[in-house]
Design a protein around this motif. Structure first.
Motif, PDB file in Angstrom:
ATOM      1  N   UNK A  92      30.596  33.504  37.673  1.00 61.50           N
ATOM      2  CA  UNK A  92      31.078  33.397  38.811  1.00 61.50           C
ATOM      3  C   UNK A  92      32.541  32.938  39.749  1.00 61.50           C
ATOM      4  N   UNK A  93      33.276  34.277  39.307  1.00 65.84           N
ATOM      5  CA  UNK A  93      34.888  34.387  39.389  1.00 65.84           C
ATOM      6  C   UNK A  93      35.307  35.551  40.081  1.00 65.84           C
ATOM      7  N   UNK A  94      36.371  35.566  40.787  1.00 66.28           N
ATOM      8  CA  UNK A  94      36.303  36.641  41.804  1.00 66.28           C
ATOM      9  C   UNK A  94      37.245  36.791  41.494  1.00 66.28           C
ATOM     10  N   UNK A  95      38.311  37.419  41.032  1.00 70.04           N
ATOM     11  CA  UNK A  95      39.959  37.363  41.077  1.00 70.04           C
ATOM     12  C   UNK A  95      40.556  38.791  42.167  1.00 70.04           C
ATOM     13  N   UNK A  96      41.054  38.902  43.157  1.00 65.02           N
ATOM     14  CA  UNK A  96      40.966  40.207  43.955  1.00 65.02           C
ATOM     15  C   UNK A  96      43.472  40.038  44.142  1.00 65.02           C
ATOM     16  N   UNK A  97      43.486  41.408  43.655  1.00 61.83           N
ATOM     17  CA  UNK A  97      44.679  41.518  43.074  1.00 61.83           C
ATOM     18  C   UNK A  97      45.747  42.663  44.541  1.00 61.83           C
ATOM     19  N   UNK A  98      46.380  42.540  45.551  1.00 59.35           N
ATOM     20  CA  UNK A  98      47.045  43.759  45.908  1.00 59.35           C
ATOM     21  C   UNK A  98      48.533  43.841  46.279  1.00 59.35           C
ATOM     22  N   UNK A 112      30.976  27.909  42.282  1.00 62.38           N
ATOM     23  CA  UNK A 112      30.008  26.422  41.556  1.00 62.38           C
ATOM     24  C   UNK A 112      29.003  26.805  41.493  1.00 62.38           C
ATOM     25  N   UNK A 113      27.782  27.464  40.371  1.00 59.10           N
ATOM     26  CA  UNK A 113      26.531  27.812  40.574  1.00 59.10           C
ATOM     27  C   UNK A 113      26.154  26.233  39.098  1.00 59.10           C
ATOM     28  N   UNK A 114      26.682  25.303  38.666  1.00 63.33           N
ATOM     29  CA  UNK A 114      26.162  24.107  38.264  1.00 63.33           C
ATOM     30  C   UNK A 114      25.432  23.275  39.099  1.00 63.33           C
ATOM     31  N   UNK A 115      24.649  22.141  39.053  1.00 60.73           N
ATOM     32  CA  UNK A 115      24.159  21.246  38.907  1.00 60.73           C
ATOM     33  C   UNK A 115      24.663  20.024  39.904  1.00 60.73           C
TER      34      UNK A 115
END
Length: 178
Positions: A92-98, A112-115
């Motif tokens: 569920x984590x996305x990291x973008x580096x420029x 947040x994929x939890x309830x």
């Protein structure tokens, strides 16, 4: 007289304890029946750099024998590019580096994929694969279920030879829910 008997009993107990320890160490602890489990494997506790050649060669869909039928294997990072931006997605984590003139612009998104509402902390590191490594943390308080927390920062540092790497290695060191 009583003191001598006490010392003798103490010495006798110490000798028997040492003898038992030597016997256990010499014979080893084992079961009477042969084990059907595979031999243990040694793995590094440090994460492999994303896109490096030292990543495990096990396909992501394959479940190792050490995992139970209900446990899923660790997710594999997905590396992509959009123009000059390198994107690493892990679960569920996305990291973008420029790359920029000051260093690297780093954006981190977590879903947040939890309830329930949760707080997240994501630790990442950037490096050149040789000597330069910089780390940063992202804190995401009160992320509601189904929502995405977003944060950006600039990572600067003393780059080797005075210029930042063209293709940085991106490490997602940890993701903590609290």
């Amino acid at each position: 007289m009583q003191l001598r008997e006490f010392r003798r009993d103490l010495l006798r107990s110490a000798v028997w304890g040492a003898a038992a320890l030597v016997a256990v160490l010499a014979t080893g602890c084992s079961r009477a029946e042969p084990s059907s489990a595979p031999p243990p494997t040694v793995s590094s506790s440090l994460p492999a750099p994303v896109g490096s050649s030292s990543a495990p060669s096990v396909p992501p869909a394959e479940v190792s024998p050490e995992e139970g039928p209900d446990e899923s294997p660790e997710p594999s990072p997905v590396v992509s590019r959009t123009g000059k931006t390198k994107i690493v997605t892990l679960g569920d984590v996305e990291v973008r580096v420029t790359r920029s003139e000051l260093g690297f612009s780093v954006a981190c998104n977590i879903t947040n994929s939890r309830g329930s509402k949760l707080n997240f902390k994501v630790a990442i590191s950037l490096g050149d694969g040789e000597e330069w490594v910089r780390s940063t943390n992202f804190d995401f308080p009160n992320v509601a279920p189904g929502q995405t927390g977003r944060s950006t920062t600039t990572v600067m540092g003393n780059f080797p030879d005075g210029k930042n790497p063209d293709d940085p290695k991106i490490y997602i060191d940890s993701v903590t829910e609290y």
